[in-house]
Every structure is written in C-alpha cells, then in structure tokens.
Design a protein around this motif. Sequence first.
Motif, mmCIF file in Angstrom:
data_model
loop_
_atom_site.group_PDB
_atom_site.id
_atom_site.type_symbol
_atom_site.label_atom_id
_atom_site.label_comp_id
_atom_site.label_asym_id
_atom_site.label_seq_id
_atom_site.Cartn_x
_atom_site.Cartn_y
_atom_site.Cartn_z
ATOM 1 N N GLY A 78 -56.482 11.122 11.667
ATOM 2 C CA GLY A 78 -56.095 10.362 10.479
ATOM 3 C C GLY A 78 -56.552 10.980 9.182
ATOM 4 N N GLN A 79 -57.598 11.795 9.229
ATOM 5 C CA GLN A 79 -58.164 12.278 7.977
ATOM 6 C C GLN A 79 -58.329 13.778 8.024
ATOM 7 O OE1 GLN A 79 -61.585 9.816 7.089
ATOM 8 N NE2 GLN A 79 -60.617 8.103 8.149
ATOM 9 N N ASN A 80 -58.373 14.392 6.854
ATOM 10 C CA ASN A 80 -58.168 15.830 6.822
ATOM 11 C C ASN A 80 -59.243 16.597 7.564
ATOM 12 O OD1 ASN A 80 -60.319 16.053 4.960
ATOM 13 N ND2 ASN A 80 -59.259 17.689 3.877
ATOM 14 N N SER B 206 -57.969 21.097 11.383
ATOM 15 C CA SER B 206 -56.848 20.172 11.487
ATOM 16 C C SER B 206 -56.714 19.653 12.902
ATOM 17 C CB SER B 206 -55.558 20.866 11.067
ATOM 18 O OG SER B 206 -55.122 21.708 12.116
#
Lengths: 324, 540, 604
Positions: free
Chosen positions: B184-186, B307
């Motif tokens: 969900g987050q970088n 990622s």
Amino acid sequence: MKKVHLTVDGAAISVPGGASILQACRAAGKPQPTLCYLETLTPVNTCRVCLVQVTGSRTLVPSCSRIVEEGMEVATDSEPVRHTRKVVFEFLASSVDLSLVDAETREWMDFYDVDPTRYGPAAPAAPAGARDARQAGHHQVPQPGWAETVAQPAKIQDELFVRDYGKCILCYKCVEACGPDAQNTFAIQVAGRGFDARISTEFDVDLTSSACVYCGNCIGVCPTGALIFRSEYELRNAGLWDEEAQTVTRTVCSYCGVGCNLELWVQDNRIVKVTSPMDHAVTAGHLCIKGRFGYQYVQELGGPATTPIDMVLAAGREGGFVEP
Amino acid sequence: MFGAAGGTSSYEEIETTDMIVLWGSNAREAHPIFFHHLLKGVRNGAKMYAVDPRRTTSAQWADVWLGIDVGSDIALANAIGREIIVSELTDGNFIARATKGFEAYAAAVDEWTLERAEEVTGVPARFVENLAHDYATADTAQVCWTLGITEHHNGTDNVLALINLALLTGHVGRYGAGLVPIRGQNNVQGGGDMGALPNKLPGFQDVADDEIRGEFEAAWGATVPADPGLHLSLMFDAMERGEIRSLFVLGENPAQSEADATRTRRLLDGLDFLLVQDIFMTKTAEMADVVLPAAVAWAEGDGTVTSSERRVQRVRRALEPPGEAKDDLEILALLADRLGFSWGMPTAEEIWGELRGLSPMHAGMSYERLDQRGGIQWPCPDLEHPGTQFLHGDLWEDPLPREPVPFIPTEWVPPVDELTDEFPIRLTTGRRLDSYNTGVQSEGFSSPIRVGGIIEVSPEDGAALGLTEGDQVRVSSRRGAIEVPVSFDRSLRPGLAFMAIHHPDEADANLLTIDAWDPLAGTAEFKATAVGIEPVEFSG
Amino acid sequence: MDLHFTSAFPSTPERVAVDRLLGGPPSGWTGGARAAADYHVALGGHHHAVGVRHRLLPALQAVQSAIGWVSPGALNYVAERLSVPPADVYAVASFYALLATEQQSLRMAHVCEDVSCRTRGSLRLLESLAGRDDVVPSPCLGQCDRSPAVLVQRAGEYDASLWNATAEDVAEVLEGATPIDPEPGHYGVPQSELGSDRLRLLRRVGTIDPYSLDEYRATGGYAALTKALTMGPEELIEEVKRAGIRGRGGAAFPVGAKWEAVVGQGPDRMLVCNADEAEPGTFKDRGVMEGDPFSLVEAMTIAGYAIGAGRGFLYIRGEYPRAARHVASALRTATESGLLGDNVLGSGFSFDIEIRMGGGAYICGEETALFNSIEGFRGEPRQKPPYPAEAGLFGLPTAINNVETLINLPLIVLEGGAAYASRGTAASTGIKLFCLSGDVARPGVYEVDFGTTLRQLIDLAGGPLEEIAAILLGGVSGSFVGPDLLDLPLTFEDTHAVGVSLGTAVVMPFGVSTDFDDLALRIAAFFRDESCGQCVPCRVGTVRQEEALHRLIGGVPLNGASSDLGLLAEIDEAMRMGSICGLGHTAGNAIRSAIALGLIGGRP
Ligand SMILES: Cc1cc2nc3c(=O)[nH]c(=O)nc-3n(C[C@H](O)[C@H](O)[C@H](O)COP(=O)(O)O)c2cc1C
Ligand code: SF4
Ligand code: SF4
Ligand code: SF4
Ligand code: FES
Ligand code: FES
C-alpha cells in the motif's frame, strides 16, 4: 529472431525480423522525423512525416509502422520523400500552432525548408466550442483568402491541466495513452471527421464530468504541448518558464508501493512538472494522478506567495488565471 | 511468504500470464500502474477473476466477479482448494516433490463443499467451481491481493489460504505464475527489508539467530536484544498496561490511521513522552512533546526504497528542504550525538554500504548498479548478479535444494464485529484513486475527482432508508458514531457500505472500526465493521 | 471495464429501441434493474466487451431511427449495454453523417448536391427549400440516373428515397402523414426497358418480383450454387481464375488471386461483400440489390463456399434503405428454404450472411475502413499491409468483393471460366456494368462487354444531350477526359494506357454549357467532407486544395494564378504519395485532369 537484410539509401544493413523500417534507419545511423510515433504506443502512422520510399511501392511507406522485409530497398531522401515530407510539415504548420514542438522537429522543418505561408494567411480562431459542434458531412465553406486552422481558445477546466487544441496535430498519442496502450480509461477519443476531427470527450463535456482520472498520461505523450500541465501553461503565459534554469531529477513516487520512477522538473526550488522515464520498466512513462500531480504538498507555502513563480503557481491553484 | 517476505513475481510477468485472480484488491485505484501491467495481461488474453465484496473499478475488468461477503475469504479459498482436489486437478508431482502437509490440508478443507461455500460467501456454487477449474487448469496463474486480504483480524490466515492454492496447483516459482501482494505504501516493502519488523534484522534475518545477531553486533559495536520487539497493535496494548511510557514516531500518523481512534488517542495522550519526526504537523504531531521537522525523503533527500516487486530503487534530492527541516538520516545522527554516540554524518550511500555488508540479499546492489539498471530486485547476492525476477524457482529443481514448503490449513472464522438488528450493515473501508492514507499528502493538490468524506451505500439501501444522495446520515458502530453525507454506489449490494479512509477530519471511519487485530501481523480489522445507518433529522 | 457515465439518462423509447436490437439487458450490471442474482456475481470485463463491440453501429442506428438523433441519454445506454466507453461511442457516432449528435428535426431531407444532380436541378431544389432546418445538402445518393435525388430520414418510420424530386415532393414527405415507399420502383435499367434480351447480369432486374424466390428459381436462380457445391472449392477457384475476372469495386484486382491468398491463411475465414457504393456517379450495385437480391445472396454463398468461410457480411450504404429491405427479405427466404444457414442444400457446407448498414461515410467503402466500421470503430482505413487476405474483418483472413464482382460468379460457374473469358479482352475479361448519368438522354446502368468504346456506350444511352465538353470517367476519384477520347475502348488496360482508370465505371458526359468551375469546387468539397481525417496529407490537403481552387476560380490568387496552380499540383502530389488510403491518393485526380483539359478558371 532471424536477421533481415535490406538497404537504406544504398547502404546494406541487417536488423532483427519484426523491426520497423524506422528502427532499421536508426540502426543505420539515419534518424527520421516522427510525430505520431512513440516506442511505448502502437503505431498509428497518421502524421506521415516519417514516410520513406520503398522500391516497388506505388506510394510512400510510413517507416514507423512498416515491418522490414528481406531485400527491401529504402530511400529516405528521394525527391518524392522530400516533397511529401515538406508539404506534410507545411500542412501542419499552416493549420496548427507548432510553437511548442521539440527542437528536433524544428530542425527537420528547417531541413525541408518548410514555409506555411504559402497557403495563405491563417484564418481567425474559431470561437470556443465551435469546432466541437461540427457535424460530420456538413460542409465548411472556406473563408475566402484564408487558410483554415484549428485555432481555438484553450480548454481550462481544472487546476491540473490545460487542453490547448489549437496546438493539436491529431497524432492520436493521447488517445492511445488514455486508452488501450496504457491507462484504459478512454476519456478522450477522436470525434468528428476530416478537418473537423478533434480530440473530444463525449459531447465535449468538461473533462471534470468525463471519465478522465487525471493521470496526465496524455500530457506525457503529447508532442506539441496541446496537453500541458496547468503550471507549465501559466508559467509560459507569464513568461517565466525557463527550461535552461530547470533541473530534472529522477526519484521514486512517495505514494503507493508500485514504485514508479518520477522525473521532477524543478525551477527555482519548485517542482513545475512531473514526468516518468519512458524506458522505465515499471511505468513505461505512465503515472497515476498521485505520482503526476501529488507533489504539491512538498511545496506548500504556508503563507502568501512572494516570488513571481510562486505567485503564478498559487494563482493557477486557486483556479485563477494569469493573463499572458 | 514461505521465506523472505515479498511478492514472488515481477509486474512484467502478469502481462503474459494465462489467468489472474485479483483477490481483495482494488488495484485500479490503489495501485494504478500495477493495474496497467495487469491490463496488458488481460488484453493479451488472460482470463480474470475478481474476488471482492464490492464490484470495484478493478472488478469491472474481470470476466467474472465473485462478490463474497466480507470476511469469508478463507471459506472461499478452502472450497476452491477442495474442488481442485476432488476434481483431481492438483499438480500431484509438485505436491509430492516440493511440499509437505498435503494430507492434513486435504482433510481440513474437506468440509468446504461448493454448497457450504455458497452459504458462507454468498457466491453461487458454480462460479466457485469455475474459478477452481480455471485456476487449476491454467498454464500460469497469479493470485494478487492487497489490504482486502490482510486488513482482517485473521489476515495472516487469509494469506495462507491463498498460498495453499498455489501449492496445490504449482502456480509458484515459474515465470508468470505466482503470489503477488501489492504494497500500500511506497516503502512498506523497504521497511521490512531494512528490519523494521519486531522479529527481523535487515534482510529478513531472524533476531533469534545468534550467529546473525553476532554479525550485527560486531558491525554496530552494540548489543542487539534477542527477543522480538512488539508490533504496532501490541505496542498499544503495552501502553494500555502502562509498560510503554515513551514513544518515538517516525513518519506515521497513528492518531488518525489506527482502528478505534478514540482508544488510540487516549493512549497517546497518556504517554509520558511522545516524540514525533514528520514532514507535517499531523494530528499525532500535535499531541507530541517534541516534534522534529523532517525533509521529504523522496524529493529532498537521498536513499533507496523497495517496491512491491522487490525492486530496490534510488530516491534523490531534487529540492532544498524548507526552513529547519532536515533529512531523516541527519536527524537520527544528531539524535545519536545528543545521546552520546558519535555516528558522524554518514551519507545515505555509506549507510547503504553497511547494509550490503550485513544483508546478503542486498549485497550486490551498489548505488552505481542501482543507477545503471534503474533498480534491482532482491535477492541480489553479489555484484555480478542481475537480481531476481521471481522467487522460489528452486521449488522446481530436482532434487529439491530446500525444505519442502508446508501446507498450513486455515480455519474460517467470521468477522469479529457481528451483524445484528441494531448494526445490520457491514461497513468496509478502502482507498480512492486520487487520495492516500489519511490525506496529509494527497490533500496538498486539488484533485478534480476528489470525493470528500462520505459514506456510500447501495442504491437499494438508500431507497429503503428513505435517503437521497447528499443527505446527512448518522453511522454508528459498537464503538462510536459519526455524521457524514451519504452517496449511492452501484458497486455495493444491499447490506454493504463503504467509506474511504482519506478524510479523517470530515469522516473518521476509524471511530467506527474495530481494533481486533491479526495476532501475527498486527494488522487491524479495518475491513469489517458492523454499523447502523439512519437519516439525521434536522430540527426546524 | 470501469466505465464512467454522465448523468444523462435514457428515455423509454431510447431504451426500447436499443433493447429491440440487443434484447433486454442480461443483468443488472449492463443496464438492467438490479436483482438479487446480481449481488454476488457479475460477468463482464474486457473479453466480453470485445465480443460485443461490433454491435455498436447498429445500436446507434437503432437510436437514430427511433428518435432522430443520438442523445446523451441514449448514448450512455448504448455504452452501458455494450461496455463501450462513452467517449468512444461519441467518437463513432460523430463520424457518420446519418447519425446526428445534436437534436434535429424528426424528419430530415438529404438533398443530393453532387456532380450529377447539381447539373440537373438539385441546386434549384435546394434553393427553393432554403431556410428549412430539416433540409440538408447531401453527397451523391447513388441515384444519379434520376436526379434530383433525395433521401428522407424519418424517426420512427423507414427512410424514404425520392427521385426526380420537386420541392413539393420533399415538403410532402417531410410534413405528410402517410408513410411513403415508392414501390414497385424504378430500377434504372434502360436496356431491359427497351426489351434487350442480351442481358445476363441485369436480366432479372425489373422483370421479376425481387421478393419471390420462385421467380428467381424459374429464371435459372440457384442452378449455379447447386453446381458449385458439386465442384468443390478448389475447382471453383480454378474456374474463377480461368475466367480471369477482376474486381469491379475500383481496384481491379484479380478475384482468383485474392481468393487463393485467403485460402492460404488460417482456417477461420471471412467473406465480405462491399455494397457501400458511395463513389459519386455510381449506382449499379443498388439496381442489382433492389431488383435481383437473390442473385447476390446466391453469389455470396458460392464465394463463401469457395474460400471456406462460415460467415459473410454484406455492408450496404445507409442511403440504400430499399436495397437493404430487398436483400434482407431474400436472406430470410433463402435461409427458410435451406439455401443458406446450416448445411446448405444438404451439402454439409454452412454459411450465414449478416447485413450491416453504413452510416453516411464514403470512406467506409474503402475495404479496411469498412472492416473497422463493422467492428464498431470509426471508419478509418488501416495502413496496408497487412492486406485483408491476411488480417481483415475481426483480424481474420477475409475476401472482400464488390457486389458486381460477385454476381458474375453464377455465370462463371454455369458456363465455365473459359467461356466467360471469351468475352471482353484478354486482360479485361467478361461483361461490365456502367453507370451513365449527366448529359445523356437515357441515364441508367448499362451492361456491355469490356472493350465497348465510350462513344458506343453513350450512344447506347441515347446519345449526349448536347455537344460533349468532357466526360467524368470512374467517378470523382477518377478523371475528366476530353471528347478526343470518345473512341477509347473501355478496358482496364486501355484506360490505364492513357493515364486514367475505369474506377467504378462511372461515365458522366458533360455538355459544353456545363459550369466546370462549379463541378470542380463540388468535387474538392466532397473530398474535404469525406476525408476520415486520420492522416495529415488528406485531412489538411483536401482543405488546402479546396481553398486554392476557390482562389484560382474566384480570380483572387495568393501570389498570382500560377502559384495557386503550382500549389494545387504540389498538394495533389503530397496527397497521392503520402496518404494512407485511396481517398487521399485520388482526391486530386479530377481537379488535376480538369485543369489539364482547361476546363476551369486559371487556364494553364
Ligand atoms: C475511398 C474508397 C471508397 C471505396 N468505395 C467502394 C465501394 O463503395 N464499393 C466497392 O466495392 N469498393 C469500394 N472501394 C474499393 C474497395 O476498397 C475494395 O477494393 C473493393 O471492395 C474490392 O472488391 P473487388 O475486388 O470486388 O473490386 C473503395 C475504395 C476507396 C479507396
Ligand atoms: S492533444 Fe497532443 S497527443 Fe493528443 S492528438 Fe493532439 S497533438 Fe496528439
Ligand atoms: S504513480 Fe501512482 S501507481 Fe505509481 S507509485 Fe505513485 S501512486 Fe503508485
Ligand atoms: S487518405 Fe484520407 S480518408 Fe484515407 S486514411 Fe488518410 S485521411 Fe483518411
Ligand atoms: S511517425 Fe510515422 S506516420 Fe507519424
Ligand atoms: S445521386 Fe445525386 S449525384 Fe449521384
């Protein structure tokens, strides 16, 4: 992949089968002009500035989409090629505002001695919405003495981007990026027919009412600046856009976990535009709204703007509009 | 996932896979560029199933959408598993060679007939059957998921239930087949990589392993505790018990992002000392005793992030940070200094060099190589190694060079927050395309498509409640109540409501959500709250 | 697909019109009311959308003919039913002249202003109807033998063709209560009216009842199919090759070679019959479809059998409502009689034919544009290669042939390829239909052997009405030729030798009193209006050509008349060399030839 042998302007070259003539030309050290072609999009071969002559073909052949064949003889600088490219560039330059095309295209236009004035003085711009209202098959009688153009007021409907279709050469790139080649949102398409064809939402509704999700991938591929960041548009209008003074830094989007690379275009310590590298395996140059426009929180002013660039950006953000 | 915690596959692989099961994920909005790759796969002919209570914008791309009831994922997965077994569509060879515990798994799922699955999930049996058959008979298939799977009290079991399906069919360890959680987050992935987990050192190395700990202790000149630390949910429990009295929060906004916000705020308030390091004056920062203003890592600092496809990539400084804000590294070094440790002022690359010395999976990733290759996927053990496109290829080697992977049977447990006459509607939460988490970053730009803090219900429920769109409604759960405008959404069926998490100031969904959390991952059950909805009567 | 809709809702008549074509919505997810069955499952997605896209144009046509335009609500409904993004639907709707994207009158008269009609009264007709917002000028309606021609689109009723029309006729149809359908009609075959018994292609047109299979069979119909089914596909193709027949749609490509190329591809093949016939001056295919529809159905069945196709599409131009009705009836009758559909005549060969109507776009006669049109996309031509034989309709190997090309097949099958080839010349075998209009006494379709001269043909049509100044040969994409060429034998090779082309076999003589300036301007306007707009040379070139011609003729040259003449030549060259398709390639032909013959202002 099997190699295919051909000649480009007499010089023999072999390239992998499935390559385009354009790729073969490039491999032979002979770059060709292109406008509607982009590595990441399906070739539409509509602009016709990349045409070459292939022995045995009655008409010229678009090098961007035509696949090489064994024994092909390609000429990139024959008389018909020169003539057609010149006239095609003139057709574009006499009907579209090409002031923001890249330097390479401008060099090609000089090379072909392009003179748009040969077709007469540019007709006055159409009023807002007039071109969008034209119905297929209804004849537009030429205005005596004028060369018709696609000039019209820019569509500014939100704070993120501007659609300035007086600069649109109808290369279909934005349609492909918004559609099947990347975003698959299909907010815009080519509507109408012939010279009245234009990029449009359904019934020309504002982008804000359309399917548009503001990924800006259309801006990313537009070769003429017809689709442009609002920030760039306003800074240009205010005479502040200065590419010499800009840096471009590659980094990673701060939002979700996909890991898209961003290129931050920075002028005076302000991000003025965001792109993504076309050769980046994750994005192929495409982003979502967060990666494309979500940078603004890093330059929240927290007070009134003081520098000229901040004043322009702030005006754009509040829906205001700096007169050129 | 049986070993290093990361997705098994690269985005590229989904472009040529034969079958995609998107489970509990609205990637179209939450992970748009991953969805580009997925759509390439669909356009190349992949069959797509979507499993989600809502027919989201992602699910609309699926050939078949299975609209399960919230929290019935395990029931569905077990039924799919059983169907694959009874139809003799398993990859028997793979199971025999590369896995263990199949018999126990088969016995455990045996009660999950298609009919039973239909009862629990709501999805007609024949579509469950179709999914099972299509998945099992595809040459390559991927199961992709995000928070719809993990944000449950039993999120880890949900994931295990999906892994079991891949083991049954051999859909792992091959190009194009795999298990793909999208982060969900970088840098969630990167946080894990760097050891920001209670029981792991950088590179997913076990803190309990004496030898490994020894290496870190030698490098750091300090003792590393052998006991695992606490994950977030346990930390709040420890605060409740008074065992944690001080907290250092870096770049998080728990006052708004945690479930059961009332309790969270009470606990933060009760601390002796709260130190917050953030780029914003968040709600949490407002509660802090000391705030350290940080630079924006991705635009004002240098470093790396990882990622969802395990790709380590460089972030670079493009802007000078404003005012007194400093790079995170600099702040930490200065803090160390004040605490009596002289770290000097290491650069991001120097810190990275230390990591490469300690984490074998990162050893081959010099900055130079990261720059050249535009990122490298771990594991990358040495400077010659190209990085790893997909994990667990060794499961197909003969003889098997590793321990066989266990099937871990999972048991379906209904959501903790029960539906009753008083709270008859299942509220689930999620993300929207143009917004992010609690909105602190995404509110910075003015999005033409932004939908503010609202609750969405099905048009049928809206009509039954006598509502029109835009009406103010009172939404109450066993923990709290809020008033928000209502909107109708056809992606919802009767009995299902949706709120995005992005507008805590206007519509604080977390005042309603339950903090029942997954015992292993510490993730709270954001996805399943029982609520009642009623029109707000205006007096006069 | 995740579609986004504006808030416009369809009205009941709009829904009904679409549902009548598509059937009711299969679920609450595709435009229907939601029911419990929809709550936990939905079928859809990309692959479904791809499969139904080809119904887009018919759905839009259904809306247009029900309510007289494509409204935002109707557009949304079509988009939802077929999972096509609304912007795409609009892109397609706005491409066609017979689909209106703004509200207009429920009845609209399209009055032909094209080359033949404008010299025979249509300009006067338009003038007398001036000021009416339900009258619009139209390009050629394919009734050039009976100018002035008018097509009336009527919401809720079928469209009506009028000919030799007066202002009163038009007003009556626009305002009148009675639905008119001028049947039985006028087929425009003067040879048969004159009692010729030598006709072979046209022998039934106007002499049998086009609705009667019995009459068709009684006049030899279906003997060829019966024989073809016993010959087998390979022998059939051999016979066609022996016949030496070349395509009649304009490009004159040998039919046998085209079919062989298709047969050499994968097993899933397509047959398409091109009945778009929009080249101004052309009306031969209409007469055949109206007067002898079974012959086309039989011919398509033979062609489908020869190339091993399971399906055929017949694309009829939207301005031919009557032809479409007659062929549709023939298809139904043939299917009911076992002559079409499953197991044709017990042979084991199965074949279906589907009619698609054009939407008012000349470009859709170009074969690849036609494919895109059927597939539900804008009628934009595709760059070739790949050729239709490799990747045509729906990407499948496709044989596409003109109506006239195909109706020669029964002759070839029955008499044998060699006998067929004994007529005409070696390079132009067999018989040919010509469309005579303009200044001739008896305009109409004429059937003659290849090699007949221009003069003979014009004489056959009763001779010129006045001394001929020039003849438009091959349509507006062809050329003007001078009276010096009256003895030119009409064959592919003889026309080629003098630098012109037979094109669609238009022969339109114009007398010395003709205003050629006006004709040239009309031709320039035609190409500008009909360019699809895809490629720059044609999109802009057709505009620049029209502008330069106006300057030349208006006597207000930009930099002297010679500069505009030079410019016209340069524009012509760029369009011919640079355009994607034949429209652009030929858009300058007629004007170039008119200038060369000294017919228009600014003589060379
Ligand atoms: C602009 C344009 C319009 C055309 N219109 C028609 C038409 O209406 N009917 C037709 O049969 N061919 C038309 N053609 C030719 C077709 O592309 C194609 O060559 C023909 O259908 C092949 O059939 P044939 O081989 O039987 O002639 C057109 C071509 C162009 C470039
Ligand atoms: S807007 Fe730009 S990208 Fe789109 S068609 Fe026009 S020039 Fe091309
Ligand atoms: S651009 Fe969009 S998809 Fe890409 S990382 Fe950022 S938020 Fe995610
Ligand atoms: S030549 Fe004209 S009609 Fe043909 S593709 Fe180009 S623009 Fe379209
Ligand atoms: S670049 Fe080849 S046609 Fe445009
Ligand atoms: S019908 Fe009028 S010119 Fe053909």
